[in-house]
Design a protein around this motif. Sequence first.
Motif, PDB file in Angstrom:
ATOM      1  N   PHE A  68     -16.429 -11.662 -12.436  1.00 50.14           N
ATOM      2  CA  PHE A  68     -15.810 -12.599 -12.118  1.00 50.14           C
ATOM      3  C   PHE A  68     -15.409 -11.355 -12.444  1.00 50.14           C
ATOM      4  CE2 PHE A  68     -19.743 -15.747 -11.828  1.00 50.14           C
ATOM      5  CZ  PHE A  68     -19.812 -16.081 -10.571  1.00 50.14           C
ATOM      6  N   PHE A  69     -15.297 -10.624 -14.378  1.00 53.39           N
ATOM      7  CA  PHE A  69     -13.792 -10.502 -15.111  1.00 53.39           C
ATOM      8  C   PHE A  69     -13.706  -9.433 -13.662  1.00 53.39           C
ATOM      9  CE2 PHE A  69     -16.266 -12.448 -18.374  1.00 53.39           C
ATOM     10  CZ  PHE A  69     -15.209 -13.081 -19.198  1.00 53.39           C
ATOM     11  N   GLY A  70     -13.894  -8.950 -13.385  1.00 50.09           N
ATOM     12  CA  GLY A  70     -13.702  -7.709 -12.334  1.00 50.09           C
ATOM     13  C   GLY A  70     -12.716  -8.206 -11.380  1.00 50.09           C
ATOM     14  N   LEU A  71     -13.446  -9.386 -11.232  1.00 52.26           N
ATOM     15  CA  LEU A  71     -11.560  -9.788 -10.116  1.00 52.26           C
ATOM     16  C   LEU A  71     -10.512 -10.227 -11.059  1.00 52.26           C
ATOM     17  CD1 LEU A  71     -13.602 -12.647  -8.111  1.00 52.26           C
ATOM     18  CD2 LEU A  71     -12.905 -10.103  -7.330  1.00 52.26           C
ATOM     19  N   LEU A  72     -10.356 -10.839 -12.367  1.00 55.44           N
ATOM     20  CA  LEU A  72      -9.951 -10.473 -13.012  1.00 55.44           C
ATOM     21  C   LEU A  72      -8.498  -9.192 -13.530  1.00 55.44           C
ATOM     22  CD1 LEU A  72     -10.780 -13.014 -15.877  1.00 55.44           C
ATOM     23  CD2 LEU A  72      -9.230 -13.070 -14.229  1.00 55.44           C
ATOM     24  N   ALA A  73      -9.001  -7.969 -12.940  1.00 58.73           N
ATOM     25  CA  ALA A  73      -9.170  -6.939 -13.366  1.00 58.73           C
ATOM     26  C   ALA A  73      -8.106  -6.582 -12.271  1.00 58.73           C
ATOM     27  CB  ALA A  73     -10.436  -5.381 -13.441  1.00 58.73           C
ATOM     28  N   SER A  74      -8.688  -7.164 -11.156  1.00 59.66           N
ATOM     29  CA  SER A  74      -7.298  -6.224  -9.500  1.00 59.66           C
ATOM     30  C   SER A  74      -7.774  -7.476  -8.705  1.00 59.66           C
ATOM     31  CB  SER A  74      -8.520  -5.460  -9.021  1.00 59.66           C
ATOM     32  OG  SER A  74      -7.407  -5.357  -7.661  1.00 59.66           O
ATOM     33  N   PRO A  75      -6.653  -8.610  -9.365  1.00 55.61           N
ATOM     34  CA  PRO A  75      -6.786  -9.762  -8.622  1.00 55.61           C
ATOM     35  C   PRO A  75      -5.649  -9.458  -6.878  1.00 55.61           C
ATOM     36  CG  PRO A  75      -4.879  -9.672 -10.288  1.00 55.61           C
ATOM     37  CD  PRO A  75      -6.085  -8.094 -10.255  1.00 55.61           C
ATOM     38  N   GLY A  76      -6.543  -9.720  -6.384  1.00 55.60           N
ATOM     39  CA  GLY A  76      -5.761  -9.021  -4.381  1.00 55.60           C
ATOM     40  C   GLY A  76      -5.054  -7.785  -4.700  1.00 55.60           C
ATOM     41  N   PHE A  77      -4.787  -6.774  -5.378  1.00 53.01           N
ATOM     42  CA  PHE A  77      -4.370  -5.806  -5.472  1.00 53.01           C
ATOM     43  C   PHE A  77      -4.572  -4.928  -4.224  1.00 53.01           C
ATOM     44  CE2 PHE A  77      -3.649  -5.923 -10.079  1.00 53.01           C
ATOM     45  CZ  PHE A  77      -2.481  -6.372 -10.561  1.00 53.01           C
ATOM     46  N   SER A  78      -5.607  -4.908  -4.120  1.00 51.78           N
ATOM     47  CA  SER A  78      -5.766  -3.703  -3.224  1.00 51.78           C
ATOM     48  C   SER A  78      -5.456  -4.198  -1.843  1.00 51.78           C
ATOM     49  CB  SER A  78      -7.219  -2.918  -3.443  1.00 51.78           C
ATOM     50  OG  SER A  78      -7.666  -2.302  -4.588  1.00 51.78           O
ATOM     51  N   THR A  79      -5.890  -5.802  -1.688  1.00 53.25           N
ATOM     52  CA  THR A  79      -6.399  -6.579  -0.060  1.00 53.25           C
ATOM     53  C   THR A  79      -3.950  -6.428   0.093  1.00 53.25           C
ATOM     54  OG1 THR A  79      -8.129  -7.510  -1.162  1.00 53.25           O
ATOM     55  CG2 THR A  79      -6.237  -8.063   1.022  1.00 53.25           C
ATOM     56  N   TYR A  80      -3.142  -6.277  -1.270  1.00 52.29           N
ATOM     57  CA  TYR A  80      -2.095  -6.465  -0.910  1.00 52.29           C
ATOM     58  C   TYR A  80      -1.713  -5.424   0.149  1.00 52.29           C
ATOM     59  CZ  TYR A  80       2.732  -6.927  -1.694  1.00 52.29           C
ATOM     60  OH  TYR A  80       4.131  -6.337  -1.566  1.00 52.29           O
ATOM     61  N   ALA A  81      -2.013  -4.160  -0.881  1.00 50.53           N
ATOM     62  CA  ALA A  81      -1.379  -3.003  -1.139  1.00 50.53           C
ATOM     63  C   ALA A  81      -1.707  -2.376   0.667  1.00 50.53           C
ATOM     64  CB  ALA A  81      -2.149  -2.025  -2.182  1.00 50.53           C
ATOM     65  N   LEU A  82      -3.207  -2.280   1.097  1.00 54.85           N
ATOM     66  CA  LEU A  82      -3.891  -2.135   2.048  1.00 54.85           C
ATOM     67  C   LEU A  82      -2.753  -2.899   3.384  1.00 54.85           C
ATOM     68  CD1 LEU A  82      -7.085  -2.264   3.877  1.00 54.85           C
ATOM     69  CD2 LEU A  82      -5.632  -3.131   4.863  1.00 54.85           C
ATOM     70  N   ARG A  83      -2.214  -4.082   2.781  1.00 54.47           N
ATOM     71  CA  ARG A  83      -1.741  -4.816   4.038  1.00 54.47           C
ATOM     72  C   ARG A  83      -0.346  -4.314   4.521  1.00 54.47           C
ATOM     73  NH1 ARG A  83      -0.453 -11.355   2.783  1.00 54.47           N
ATOM     74  NH2 ARG A  83       1.216 -10.358   2.144  1.00 54.47           N
ATOM     75  N   GLU A  84       0.361  -3.926   3.243  1.00 56.60           N
ATOM     76  CA  GLU A  84       1.497  -3.749   3.218  1.00 56.60           C
ATOM     77  C   GLU A  84       1.754  -2.639   3.599  1.00 56.60           C
ATOM     78  OE1 GLU A  84       4.338  -5.935   2.396  1.00 56.60           O
ATOM     79  OE2 GLU A  84       2.655  -7.253   2.252  1.00 56.60           O
ATOM     80  N   ALA A  85       0.850  -1.877   3.133  1.00 57.00           N
ATOM     81  CA  ALA A  85       0.578   0.263   4.024  1.00 57.00           C
ATOM     82  C   ALA A  85       0.815   0.172   4.918  1.00 57.00           C
ATOM     83  CB  ALA A  85      -0.319   0.629   3.172  1.00 57.00           C
ATOM     84  N   ALA A  86      -0.135  -0.913   6.305  1.00 56.86           N
ATOM     85  CA  ALA A  86      -0.336  -1.293   7.322  1.00 56.86           C
ATOM     86  C   ALA A  86       0.999  -1.281   8.098  1.00 56.86           C
ATOM     87  CB  ALA A  86      -1.944  -2.085   7.401  1.00 56.86           C
TER      88      ALA A  86
END
Length: 488
Positions: A68-86
């Motif tokens: 749960f705290f890990g989600l606070l550490a990365s709130p959608g950053f990787s998903t957003y980065a993957l989408r924009e880089a694609a």
Amino acid sequence: MNATAQLTREQSPPPVVGLPRVIHNSVALVLLDLLNKAIPLIVFPRVVRTLGPAVYGQLGFATAVAGFFGLLASPGFSTYALREAAKDSESVSFLVKHVLGARVVFAAGAYTLLALFTLFFSPPDGQTRLLIMLSGLAFVAGSLDTQWIFAARSRMSMIAVRGALSQLVYAGLILALVRGSRDAWIIPSATVVSLGLSTVLIWLPARRQYHIPLPEISPQTWGMFLPICLVMGFSSLMSMIYDQIDVVMLKYFRADAELGTYVASYGLMTMAMSFLPILGQVFQPLLSEAAGRDSNTENRNAGKRYLLWFGNATVGLALPIAVGGFILAASLTQLVFGNQYSGSGILFRWLMLTIITGTAASYCGAQLIPNGREKKYLVSVLAGASTNVVLNLLFIPKYGALAAAFTTAISQGVVALMNYHFVKDLTKPPLLTALAMSVPATCIMAVSLLLMQMFFPVHVLVLVTVGALAYLGAYGLSLRLWNRTGNG
């Protein structure tokens, strides 16, 4: 060029990806998944048997809390980065510099909050608190993860090789060092080492091949992407609530041994469902590319084609695994867990429902984030989380782990229905072909397994092999017949 211009300039997406490239990426990730399954087949039984239900329950609770705290550490950053880089490969430098910089800051803040929670709100026993703090180091170690760069370019073999190496290191540490229940702390520590190694092995080629910069802490640019990431992150938090809140509640309402039995059964179910993240890694970049193109006929057809392939793969894997797991539940859990985990067969059998509803939720929602519908995705997972919390509060105190198995499946079903509702105006999920090929093959597999159990009492691994061969043979025949009719 300033940051705003870099994100808003005209994009130049890559060409349409063909089926051979999809198959190549899928094979690379499937090979990694086979290794990921082979290692748990050795490590997972060793861990659950060595620790015992009570200590394994403590470890499961610590992992859920840290998650749960890990989600606070990365709130959608990787998903957003993957989408924009694609959508635009030239945005990678900006994403690494600013999105990863924000992720490092958020990871440090989340770990601080985790430490405060552990000190004031977690159960008072020292081993549980130690496990929570060690488990939290995982999201700190992964804050510089850049595998989304290669995923966005559909270079899954790079991810697979690095992931395999880190998995081997993890397995080696567990097998060499875990000897008794007091060694539970080694397991989250091995996870941290494995994640750190994987991060380094991905970072080095990314820096060499894409000349990525070092992350920068620049809050003045976070406003460009943080609102979107926070919506995605909150959605992930809701997803984790309907996925893991039952573990937390069981810790407070039931005995550690019952919690450990549930966590072990849930872990085995998760291993069976590991095809979902593989398919997500393969198809999310493709769906993001299709969503980022102009809405002409060719690009619409590309999106429909990707969704068709995704549906065939999803249904073709989910149905036989769920039905086979339901039939062989008692034998499988006895093989993996031994005699300590009484009742795990019943739990695992009903957890197979989650494979059906969870797969439906994943597939029906596959178009939401690529098409920028983060808020609708949030509504779906919020409905699922609310359903799960209410049902768990009503039924876990009285019925315990068995109730948790059903509430998770029901909550995933709610999310699936909501996701389907929110994509009706996009490309309609094409499931007829997938069901026409998979349902008959699954029925043949189920009959084969039941007859083998009745007349030939053989080892469960033989039954798994027979079931897989029966399904693959029937599925191949269904595929040929379907294609001959001109419907493929």
